[in-house]
Design a protein around this motif. Structure first.
Motif, PDB file in Angstrom:
ATOM      1  N   THR A  55       0.828  -1.372  -0.067  1.00  0.00           N
ATOM      2  CA  THR A  55       0.147   0.073  -0.101  1.00  0.00           C
ATOM      3  C   THR A  55       0.824   1.285  -0.046  1.00  0.00           C
ATOM      4  O   THR A  55       0.421   2.282  -0.952  1.00  0.00           O
ATOM      5  CB  THR A  55      -1.064  -0.269   1.155  1.00  0.00           C
ATOM      6  OG1 THR A  55      -1.831  -1.411   1.128  1.00  0.00           O
ATOM      7  CG2 THR A  55      -1.947   1.236   1.048  1.00  0.00           C
ATOM      8  N   LEU A  56       1.949   1.125   0.721  1.00  0.00           N
ATOM      9  CA  LEU A  56       2.893   2.530   0.727  1.00  0.00           C
ATOM     10  C   LEU A  56       3.517   2.588  -0.377  1.00  0.00           C
ATOM     11  O   LEU A  56       3.826   3.786  -1.046  1.00  0.00           O
ATOM     12  CB  LEU A  56       3.898   2.264   2.023  1.00  0.00           C
ATOM     13  CG  LEU A  56       3.092   2.404   3.436  1.00  0.00           C
ATOM     14  CD1 LEU A  56       4.173   2.223   4.301  1.00  0.00           C
ATOM     15  CD2 LEU A  56       2.363   3.813   3.601  1.00  0.00           C
ATOM     16  N   THR A  59       1.288   4.134  -2.913  1.00  0.00           N
ATOM     17  CA  THR A  59       0.984   5.538  -2.686  1.00  0.00           C
ATOM     18  C   THR A  59       1.859   6.551  -3.459  1.00  0.00           C
ATOM     19  O   THR A  59       1.564   7.872  -3.685  1.00  0.00           O
ATOM     20  CB  THR A  59       0.918   5.964  -1.279  1.00  0.00           C
ATOM     21  OG1 THR A  59       2.121   5.738  -0.700  1.00  0.00           O
ATOM     22  CG2 THR A  59      -0.101   5.358  -0.580  1.00  0.00           C
ATOM     23  N   ASN A  61       5.770   8.705  -4.205  1.00  0.00           N
ATOM     24  CA  ASN A  61       6.633   9.554  -3.237  1.00  0.00           C
ATOM     25  C   ASN A  61       6.074  10.857  -3.374  1.00  0.00           C
ATOM     26  O   ASN A  61       6.897  11.869  -3.169  1.00  0.00           O
ATOM     27  CB  ASN A  61       8.084   9.603  -3.678  1.00  0.00           C
ATOM     28  CG  ASN A  61       8.555   7.969  -3.425  1.00  0.00           C
ATOM     29  OD1 ASN A  61       8.209   7.683  -2.349  1.00  0.00           O
ATOM     30  ND2 ASN A  61       9.840   7.694  -4.025  1.00  0.00           N
ATOM     31  N   ASN A  64       0.590  14.348  -1.131  1.00  0.00           N
ATOM     32  CA  ASN A  64      -0.833  14.701  -1.369  1.00  0.00           C
ATOM     33  C   ASN A  64      -1.414  14.223   0.131  1.00  0.00           C
ATOM     34  O   ASN A  64      -1.077  13.607   0.701  1.00  0.00           O
ATOM     35  CB  ASN A  64      -1.447  14.119  -2.545  1.00  0.00           C
ATOM     36  CG  ASN A  64      -1.278  12.676  -2.770  1.00  0.00           C
ATOM     37  OD1 ASN A  64      -1.398  12.010  -1.724  1.00  0.00           O
ATOM     38  ND2 ASN A  64      -0.797  12.245  -3.776  1.00  0.00           N
ATOM     39  N   PHE A  66      -3.878  11.934   0.471  1.00  0.00           N
ATOM     40  CA  PHE A  66      -4.083  10.639   0.509  1.00  0.00           C
ATOM     41  C   PHE A  66      -2.968   9.791   0.948  1.00  0.00           C
ATOM     42  O   PHE A  66      -2.944   9.092   1.826  1.00  0.00           O
ATOM     43  CB  PHE A  66      -4.435  10.138  -0.958  1.00  0.00           C
ATOM     44  CG  PHE A  66      -5.652  10.617  -1.642  1.00  0.00           C
ATOM     45  CD1 PHE A  66      -6.999  10.222  -0.903  1.00  0.00           C
ATOM     46  CD2 PHE A  66      -5.818  11.401  -2.755  1.00  0.00           C
ATOM     47  CE1 PHE A  66      -7.992  10.856  -1.246  1.00  0.00           C
ATOM     48  CE2 PHE A  66      -6.726  11.991  -3.349  1.00  0.00           C
ATOM     49  CZ  PHE A  66      -8.234  11.624  -2.533  1.00  0.00           C
ATOM     50  N   THR A  67      -1.691  10.162   0.543  1.00  0.00           N
ATOM     51  CA  THR A  67      -0.596   9.630   1.195  1.00  0.00           C
ATOM     52  C   THR A  67      -0.394   9.901   2.726  1.00  0.00           C
ATOM     53  O   THR A  67      -0.192   9.064   3.306  1.00  0.00           O
ATOM     54  CB  THR A  67       0.807  10.146   0.342  1.00  0.00           C
ATOM     55  OG1 THR A  67       0.581  10.015  -1.098  1.00  0.00           O
ATOM     56  CG2 THR A  67       2.070   9.664   0.795  1.00  0.00           C
ATOM     57  N   ILE A  70      -3.040   7.896   4.511  1.00  0.00           N
ATOM     58  CA  ILE A  70      -2.523   6.534   4.817  1.00  0.00           C
ATOM     59  C   ILE A  70      -1.622   6.140   5.372  1.00  0.00           C
ATOM     60  O   ILE A  70      -1.488   4.929   6.300  1.00  0.00           O
ATOM     61  CB  ILE A  70      -2.400   5.823   3.203  1.00  0.00           C
ATOM     62  CG1 ILE A  70      -3.701   5.760   2.375  1.00  0.00           C
ATOM     63  CG2 ILE A  70      -1.770   4.674   3.265  1.00  0.00           C
ATOM     64  CD1 ILE A  70      -3.864   5.608   0.878  1.00  0.00           C
ATOM     65  N   LYS A 120       9.148   5.326   5.159  1.00  0.00           N
ATOM     66  CA  LYS A 120       8.259   6.010   4.036  1.00  0.00           C
ATOM     67  C   LYS A 120       8.133   7.315   4.591  1.00  0.00           C
ATOM     68  O   LYS A 120       8.276   8.068   3.575  1.00  0.00           O
ATOM     69  CB  LYS A 120       6.595   5.274   4.079  1.00  0.00           C
ATOM     70  CG  LYS A 120       6.025   5.772   3.075  1.00  0.00           C
ATOM     71  CD  LYS A 120       6.357   5.595   1.700  1.00  0.00           C
ATOM     72  CE  LYS A 120       5.254   6.254   0.467  1.00  0.00           C
ATOM     73  NZ  LYS A 120       5.784   5.889  -0.582  1.00  0.00           N
TER      74      LYS A 120
END
Length: 153
Positions: A55-56, A59, A61, A64, A66-67, A70, A120
């Motif tokens: 999932t990461l 998303t 780099n 935004n 959404f990143t 999450i 991340k």
């Protein structure tokens, strides 16, 4: 009036795959079942790691909303996993087995999840680990003297 009487006999063999409940087990059988249950709880966190990593990765780099959402959700999940370790093993406390190894495995799974999320955060620049992130804290050098060249014209 109809009347049906059913006799129960315990002479039938147990069906294939039947597992006795913890209360029905005795001695070593109970200990083995408790250890299997504890290992299942301990290894439960490792199943989420690949899902978190995928999932990461998906998303990207880019920075935004959404990143951030999450990553925040996975960060909260990793921290709450570590914080709820005693609650996860509460049913197995005082049952005659040592839970130290199982709790250590559970803790390592939670720390690995936390490590993936922090990596991340570092990759997208939200975790200040580079020396350039702390450049404002380096004191400026003020020049005490000024040397001016003298000209003989």
């Amino acid at each position: 009036m109809w009347e049906i009487k059913i006799k129960r006999e315990n002479s039938l063999p147990e069906p294939v795959g039947y597992k006795k409940a913890f209360d029905d087990c005795q001695g070593q059988e109970l200990r083995d079942d408790l250890e299997k249950k504890a290992m299942g709880i301990a290894k439960g966190g490792f199943g989420n790691i690949f899902m978190i990593m995928f999932t990461l990765y998906m998303t990207g780099n880019m920075m935004n909303i959404f990143t951030i959402v999450i990553i925040g959700q996975f960060l909260w999940q990793a921290i709450s996993t570590i914080a709820k370790m005693d609650q996860a093993f509460s049913l197995l406390e005082n049952r005659g087995i040592s839970l130290f190894l199982y709790k250590l495995i559970y803790l390592s799974a939670g720390l690995l999840q936390l490590g993936v999320v922090l990596y991340k955060l570092y990759n997208i620049g939200l975790l200040p680990l580079n020396s350039a992130d702390w450049i404002d804290l380096v004191p400026l050098h003020h020049q005490e003297e000024i040397v001016v060249p003298y000209s003989y014209n």
